[in-house]
Design an enzyme around this catalytic site. Structure first.
Site, mmCIF file in Angstrom:
data_model
loop_
_atom_site.group_PDB
_atom_site.id
_atom_site.type_symbol
_atom_site.label_atom_id
_atom_site.label_comp_id
_atom_site.label_asym_id
_atom_site.label_seq_id
_atom_site.Cartn_x
_atom_site.Cartn_y
_atom_site.Cartn_z
ATOM 1 C CB CYS A 1 29.923 -52.842 -96.817
ATOM 2 S SG CYS A 1 28.880 -51.787 -95.886
ATOM 3 N NE ARG B 1 23.233 -49.858 -95.415
ATOM 4 C CZ ARG B 1 22.208 -49.407 -95.076
ATOM 5 N NH1 ARG B 1 20.935 -49.522 -95.479
ATOM 6 N NH2 ARG B 1 22.228 -48.253 -94.255
ATOM 7 C CG LEU B 2 27.353 -54.623 -90.882
ATOM 8 C CD1 LEU B 2 26.729 -55.677 -90.423
ATOM 9 C CD2 LEU B 2 29.070 -54.457 -90.396
ATOM 10 C CB ALA B 3 22.592 -51.194 -91.834
ATOM 11 C CG ASN C 1 34.105 -51.735 -96.561
ATOM 12 O OD1 ASN C 1 33.533 -51.917 -95.476
ATOM 13 N ND2 ASN C 1 35.278 -52.319 -96.524
ATOM 14 N N GLY C 2 33.219 -48.864 -95.099
ATOM 15 C CA GLY C 2 33.859 -48.419 -94.311
ATOM 16 C C GLY C 2 33.060 -47.266 -93.256
ATOM 17 C CD GLU C 3 31.655 -45.324 -88.351
ATOM 18 O OE1 GLU C 3 31.321 -44.334 -87.223
ATOM 19 O OE2 GLU C 3 31.800 -46.222 -87.850
#
Length: 225
Positions: A2, A49-51, A75-77
């Site tokens: 993101c 956003r990157l979902a 941003n991240g996981e």
């Protein structure tokens, strides 16, 4: 990935929406699945956003909880978000989404900056605490996710990429020749907080920066090998 970005004004005045829009425009390639903004006196976030985990609108960002006075751009996981979610639920927290974004916000709500050592993942995030009027900027242990910061007496500008900062602070487009020489001669990259531009720093991996509403505060290490 993101794209996160934001502006903190030391004078507490509202951030012009056009500035945030300019930052977001440079980061659209990082988040093709959506974008959003957040505004409060003296602070503004922009997000692309990157979902990945929760694909629904429930995890759209910036993630805002008005009752708790918190806003998050992440941003991240967080790899251990399921375990953290269960622990937080046992402590009485309720969730309205199924992703790791809200888990991060609730972890801060429960433990403050002390939540950082509990996180197993790759991340860079900005979290505004409207009750304390503080901004928390943090980066994962090894600095996998980028976070750049430009500070001045007027406040703080931050983003996932330097070009987002340059979109609103074009006067910072001056080369940092020392950092460039280190990279070209030895291949050193992201060895300290300096970037290729004068006045733009990178928050080191394993560190967080907690700023008051005037942008005052120093980076602190929360993890080391």
């Amino acid at each position: 990935m993101c794209g996160i970005s934001g502006i903190l004004r030391a004078d507490g005045e509202p951030v012009p929406p056009g500035l945030v829009d300019a930052m977001v425009a440079t980061l659209r390639h990082r988040g093709p699945d959506g974008q959003g903004t957040y505004f409060a006196p003296g602070i503004a976030f922009g997000h692309t956003r990157l979902a990945i985990i929760d694909l629904t609108a429930a995890s759209d960002q910036p993630f805002i909880d008005d009752e708790a006075g918190l806003a998050l751009s992440f941003n991240g996981e967080i790899y251990n978000y399921i375990e953290l979610r269960e622990e937080l639920q046992a402590l009485g927290h309720a969730f309205r989404s199924a992703g790791d974004t809200e888990v991060l916000l609730r972890a801060y709500q429960q433990w403050g900056a002390a939540c950082l050592p509990r996180l197993n993942g790759m991340f860079a995030f900005a979290l505004w605490d409207n009750r304390k009027r503080t901004l928390l900027l943090a980066r994962d242990r090894f600095g996998e996710k980028p976070l750049y910061i430009a500070r001045s007496p007027r406040g703080v500008v931050f983003a996932s990429e330097m070009k987002a900062i340059l979109a609103v602070r074009p006067e910072l487009r001056e080369p940092n020749r020392k950092a460039m020489y280190r990279y070209l001669s030895r291949g050193d990259l992201d060895q300290d907080q300096e970037s290729f531009f004068q006045g733009i720093d990178s928050l080191p991996g394993g560190h967080y920066l907690e700023l008051d509403h005037q942008g005052r505060g120093e980076a602190r290490r929360y993890w080391e090998p």
